[in-house]
Design a protein around this motif. Structure first.
Motif, mmCIF file in Angstrom:
data_model
loop_
_atom_site.group_PDB
_atom_site.id
_atom_site.type_symbol
_atom_site.label_atom_id
_atom_site.label_comp_id
_atom_site.label_asym_id
_atom_site.label_seq_id
_atom_site.Cartn_x
_atom_site.Cartn_y
_atom_site.Cartn_z
ATOM 1 N N SER A 177 -24.751 -20.089 -28.069
ATOM 2 C CA SER A 177 -25.941 -19.959 -28.387
ATOM 3 C C SER A 177 -27.010 -20.646 -28.497
ATOM 4 N N ARG B 147 -32.795 -17.761 -28.000
ATOM 5 C CA ARG B 147 -32.378 -16.806 -28.076
ATOM 6 C C ARG B 147 -32.280 -15.232 -28.876
ATOM 7 N N GLU B 148 -31.136 -16.546 -30.068
ATOM 8 C CA GLU B 148 -29.956 -15.819 -31.160
ATOM 9 C C GLU B 148 -30.532 -16.116 -32.232
ATOM 10 N N TRP C 111 -30.751 -15.797 -35.190
ATOM 11 C CA TRP C 111 -29.839 -14.939 -36.514
ATOM 12 C C TRP C 111 -29.058 -16.034 -36.198
ATOM 13 N N TYR C 112 -28.017 -16.217 -34.965
ATOM 14 C CA TYR C 112 -26.862 -17.364 -34.606
ATOM 15 C C TYR C 112 -27.287 -18.622 -35.828
ATOM 16 N N ARG D 20 -27.826 -22.290 -33.583
ATOM 17 C CA ARG D 20 -27.865 -22.779 -32.216
ATOM 18 C C ARG D 20 -26.558 -23.604 -31.991
ATOM 19 N N THR E 134 -23.972 -21.336 -31.252
ATOM 20 C CA THR E 134 -22.416 -20.476 -31.815
ATOM 21 C C THR E 134 -22.030 -20.698 -30.242
ATOM 22 N N ILE F 260 -19.984 -17.250 -28.052
ATOM 23 C CA ILE F 260 -20.636 -15.875 -28.132
ATOM 24 C C ILE F 260 -20.278 -15.419 -27.168
ATOM 25 N N ARG G 171 -25.261 -12.896 -20.219
ATOM 26 C CA ARG G 171 -25.616 -13.915 -19.564
ATOM 27 C C ARG G 171 -25.491 -14.413 -17.589
#
Length: 205
Positions: free
Chosen positions: A62, A65-66, A68-69, A71, A73, A75, A79
Protein backbone atom coordinates in the motif's frame (compact mmCIF):
# COMPACT_ATOMS: atom_id res chain seq x y z
CA UNK A 1 -57.59 -12.90 0.51
CA UNK A 2 -53.97 -11.87 0.27
CA UNK A 3 -53.21 -8.36 -0.81
CA UNK A 4 -51.30 -7.96 -4.03
CA UNK A 5 -47.60 -7.38 -3.32
CA UNK A 6 -46.50 -3.79 -3.52
CA UNK A 7 -43.94 -3.21 -6.25
CA UNK A 8 -40.56 -2.34 -4.75
CA UNK A 9 -39.13 0.81 -6.23
CA UNK A 10 -35.35 0.92 -6.80
CA UNK A 11 -33.59 3.35 -4.45
CA UNK A 12 -31.73 4.94 -7.35
CA UNK A 13 -31.91 5.32 -11.11
CA UNK A 14 -30.43 2.24 -12.78
CA UNK A 15 -28.45 2.80 -15.96
CA UNK A 16 -28.64 -0.42 -18.03
CA UNK A 17 -25.58 -2.44 -18.94
CA UNK A 18 -24.18 -2.01 -22.46
CA UNK A 19 -21.68 -3.54 -24.86
CA UNK A 20 -19.08 -1.51 -26.73
CA UNK A 21 -16.23 -2.24 -29.11
CA UNK A 22 -12.61 -1.11 -28.97
CA UNK A 23 -9.14 -1.96 -30.22
CA UNK A 24 -5.62 -2.36 -28.85
CA UNK A 25 -3.65 0.69 -30.01
CA UNK A 26 -0.45 0.08 -28.05
CA UNK A 27 1.22 -2.39 -25.68
CA UNK A 28 3.94 -1.67 -23.13
CA UNK A 29 5.80 -3.48 -20.36
CA UNK A 30 8.09 -2.25 -17.58
CA UNK A 31 11.28 -3.83 -16.27
CA UNK A 32 10.97 -4.91 -12.65
CA UNK A 33 13.09 -2.02 -11.37
CA UNK A 34 11.45 0.89 -13.24
CA UNK A 35 7.82 1.98 -13.52
CA UNK A 36 8.35 3.51 -16.98
CA UNK A 37 7.34 1.10 -19.71
CA UNK A 38 8.71 0.10 -23.13
CA UNK A 39 6.74 -0.67 -26.33
CA UNK A 40 6.18 -4.37 -27.04
CA UNK A 41 4.31 -6.33 -29.72
CA UNK A 42 2.47 -8.59 -27.28
CA UNK A 43 1.74 -8.94 -23.58
CA UNK A 44 1.72 -12.28 -21.83
CA UNK A 45 -0.72 -12.02 -18.94
CA UNK A 46 -1.11 -14.43 -16.05
CA UNK A 47 -3.12 -14.32 -12.86
CA UNK A 48 -0.21 -12.34 -11.38
CA UNK A 49 -0.33 -9.78 -14.18
CA UNK A 50 2.59 -9.25 -16.55
CA UNK A 51 5.52 -11.53 -15.61
CA UNK A 52 8.50 -9.50 -14.47
CA UNK A 53 6.64 -6.19 -14.79
CA UNK A 54 7.11 -3.42 -12.23
CA UNK A 55 3.42 -3.71 -11.27
CA UNK A 56 3.19 -7.51 -11.56
CA UNK A 57 2.24 -9.81 -8.71
CA UNK A 58 -0.87 -11.06 -6.93
CA UNK A 59 -0.23 -8.62 -4.05
CA UNK A 60 1.38 -5.21 -3.67
CA UNK A 61 2.41 -2.77 -0.97
CA UNK A 62 0.00 0.00 0.00
CA UNK A 63 1.01 3.61 -0.59
CA UNK A 64 -0.45 7.09 -0.59
CA UNK A 65 -3.61 5.95 -2.38
CA UNK A 66 -4.54 3.79 0.64
CA UNK A 67 -4.25 6.09 3.68
CA UNK A 68 -6.41 3.69 5.70
CA UNK A 69 -3.44 1.26 5.89
CA UNK A 70 0.06 1.86 7.23
CA UNK A 71 2.28 2.51 4.20
CA UNK A 72 3.82 -0.75 2.99
CA UNK A 73 0.97 -3.04 4.08
CA UNK A 74 0.64 -6.07 1.81
CA UNK A 75 -2.71 -5.95 -0.01
CA UNK A 76 -4.37 -7.46 -3.08
CA UNK A 77 -2.89 -6.13 -6.34
CA UNK A 78 -5.77 -4.69 -8.31
CA UNK A 79 -3.33 -2.49 -10.28
CA UNK A 80 -1.75 -5.19 -12.47
CA UNK A 81 -2.46 -3.40 -15.77
CA UNK A 82 -2.47 0.35 -16.44
CA UNK A 83 -4.76 1.44 -19.30
CA UNK A 84 -4.79 4.81 -21.09
CA UNK A 85 -6.15 6.45 -24.25
CA UNK A 86 -4.25 8.64 -26.71
CA UNK A 87 -6.99 11.30 -26.84
CA UNK A 88 -6.96 11.75 -23.06
CA UNK A 89 -3.15 11.92 -23.01
CA UNK A 90 -3.35 14.63 -25.69
CA UNK A 91 -5.80 16.60 -23.55
CA UNK A 92 -3.48 16.37 -20.53
CA UNK A 93 -0.51 17.41 -22.68
CA UNK A 94 -2.39 20.48 -23.87
CA UNK A 95 -3.24 21.44 -20.30
CA UNK A 96 0.43 21.11 -19.39
CA UNK A 97 1.61 23.10 -22.41
CA UNK A 98 3.35 20.08 -23.95
CA UNK A 99 3.36 18.75 -27.51
CA UNK A 100 2.70 15.19 -26.30
CA UNK A 101 2.72 12.75 -23.41
CA UNK A 102 3.84 9.25 -24.33
CA UNK A 103 2.12 6.30 -22.59
CA UNK A 104 5.44 4.84 -21.46
CA UNK A 105 6.31 8.01 -19.53
CA UNK A 106 3.54 7.27 -17.04
CA UNK A 107 3.93 3.50 -16.89
CA UNK A 108 1.00 2.54 -19.12
CA UNK A 109 0.71 -1.08 -20.27
CA UNK A 110 -2.20 -0.81 -22.66
CA UNK A 111 -3.55 1.92 -24.94
CA UNK A 112 -7.15 1.43 -26.03
CA UNK A 113 -8.71 3.14 -29.07
CA UNK A 114 -12.39 3.57 -29.87
CA UNK A 115 -13.84 4.21 -26.41
CA UNK A 116 -14.94 7.77 -25.67
CA UNK A 117 -14.13 8.97 -22.15
CA UNK A 118 -12.08 5.88 -21.35
CA UNK A 119 -11.24 7.06 -17.83
CA UNK A 120 -14.93 7.23 -16.95
CA UNK A 121 -15.60 3.52 -17.50
CA UNK A 122 -17.03 2.22 -14.21
CA UNK A 123 -15.50 -0.35 -11.90
CA UNK A 124 -16.30 -3.96 -12.85
CA UNK A 125 -16.27 -3.21 -16.60
CA UNK A 126 -14.98 -6.29 -18.43
CA UNK A 127 -12.61 -6.18 -21.40
CA UNK A 128 -12.80 -9.32 -23.53
CA UNK A 129 -9.87 -9.52 -25.95
CA UNK A 130 -10.25 -11.44 -29.20
CA UNK A 131 -7.29 -13.66 -28.28
CA UNK A 132 -8.99 -14.87 -25.10
CA UNK A 133 -7.73 -12.56 -22.33
CA UNK A 134 -10.19 -10.90 -19.96
CA UNK A 135 -9.34 -7.85 -17.86
CA UNK A 136 -11.58 -6.45 -15.13
CA UNK A 137 -11.50 -2.73 -14.40
CA UNK A 138 -10.89 -1.86 -10.78
CA UNK A 139 -11.00 1.95 -10.79
CA UNK A 140 -9.61 5.16 -12.20
CA UNK A 141 -5.87 5.58 -11.94
CA UNK A 142 -5.28 8.66 -9.82
CA UNK A 143 -2.50 10.89 -11.21
CA UNK A 144 0.51 11.24 -8.93
CA UNK A 145 3.67 13.33 -8.64
CA UNK A 146 5.89 10.39 -9.63
CA UNK A 147 4.26 10.27 -13.07
CA UNK A 148 4.34 14.06 -13.20
CA UNK A 149 8.09 14.03 -12.56
CA UNK A 150 8.58 11.44 -15.31
CA UNK A 151 6.62 13.59 -17.77
CA UNK A 152 8.57 16.71 -16.82
CA UNK A 153 11.91 14.94 -17.28
CA UNK A 154 11.05 13.20 -20.55
CA UNK A 155 9.44 16.32 -22.05
CA UNK A 156 12.38 18.50 -20.97
CA UNK A 157 10.25 20.94 -18.99
CA UNK A 158 12.26 23.90 -17.72
CA UNK A 159 10.71 23.69 -14.25
CA UNK A 160 10.46 20.00 -13.47
CA UNK A 161 9.22 20.54 -9.92
CA UNK A 162 6.32 22.59 -11.24
CA UNK A 163 5.61 19.95 -13.88
CA UNK A 164 5.47 17.16 -11.32
CA UNK A 165 2.88 19.17 -9.36
CA UNK A 166 0.89 20.26 -12.41
CA UNK A 167 0.18 16.76 -13.69
CA UNK A 168 -1.91 15.62 -10.67
CA UNK A 169 -3.99 18.79 -10.92
CA UNK A 170 -4.86 18.65 -14.62
CA UNK A 171 -4.94 14.88 -15.19
CA UNK A 172 -7.68 13.96 -12.69
CA UNK A 173 -10.27 11.70 -14.39
CA UNK A 174 -8.16 11.67 -17.57
CA UNK A 175 -5.25 9.46 -16.50
CA UNK A 176 -6.88 6.15 -17.42
CA UNK A 177 -7.74 3.02 -15.48
CA UNK A 178 -6.18 0.16 -13.57
CA UNK A 179 -7.29 -3.44 -14.06
CA UNK A 180 -6.48 -6.98 -13.01
CA UNK A 181 -6.33 -10.21 -15.00
CA UNK A 182 -9.50 -12.28 -14.73
CA UNK A 183 -8.58 -14.69 -17.56
CA UNK A 184 -4.92 -15.03 -18.63
CA UNK A 185 -3.44 -15.34 -22.08
CA UNK A 186 -1.67 -13.20 -24.68
CA UNK A 187 -2.75 -9.78 -25.96
CA UNK A 188 -1.43 -8.70 -29.36
CA UNK A 189 -1.17 -5.29 -31.02
CA UNK A 190 -4.25 -4.36 -33.04
CA UNK A 191 -6.48 -6.90 -31.28
CA UNK A 192 -10.22 -6.27 -31.09
CA UNK A 193 -11.85 -5.84 -27.66
CA UNK A 194 -15.45 -6.44 -26.60
CA UNK A 195 -16.28 -4.12 -23.70
CA UNK A 196 -19.10 -4.97 -21.29
CA UNK A 197 -20.11 -2.05 -19.12
CA UNK A 198 -22.15 -3.18 -16.08
CA UNK A 199 -25.34 -1.66 -14.73
CA UNK A 200 -24.63 1.61 -12.96
CA UNK A 201 -26.24 3.59 -10.16
CA UNK A 202 -25.44 6.22 -7.56
CA UNK A 203 -25.63 4.81 -4.04
CA UNK A 204 -27.53 7.02 -1.58
CA UNK A 205 -27.81 6.07 2.08
Amino acid sequence: MLDAPTQIQPPAEIVPAKKLGAKVAGLYAAPSDDFQTRPVDRLELGFNGIPGDFHGGSTRRSGGREPWYPRGTEIRNERQVSIVAFDELATIAGLMGLAEIKPEWIGANLVIDGLPNLSMLPSATLLFFAGGVTLKIDAQNGPCRLSGRSIAENAGMADQDAGSLLFPRVAKRLRGLVAWVEKPGVVSAGEEISVRVPEQWIYKA
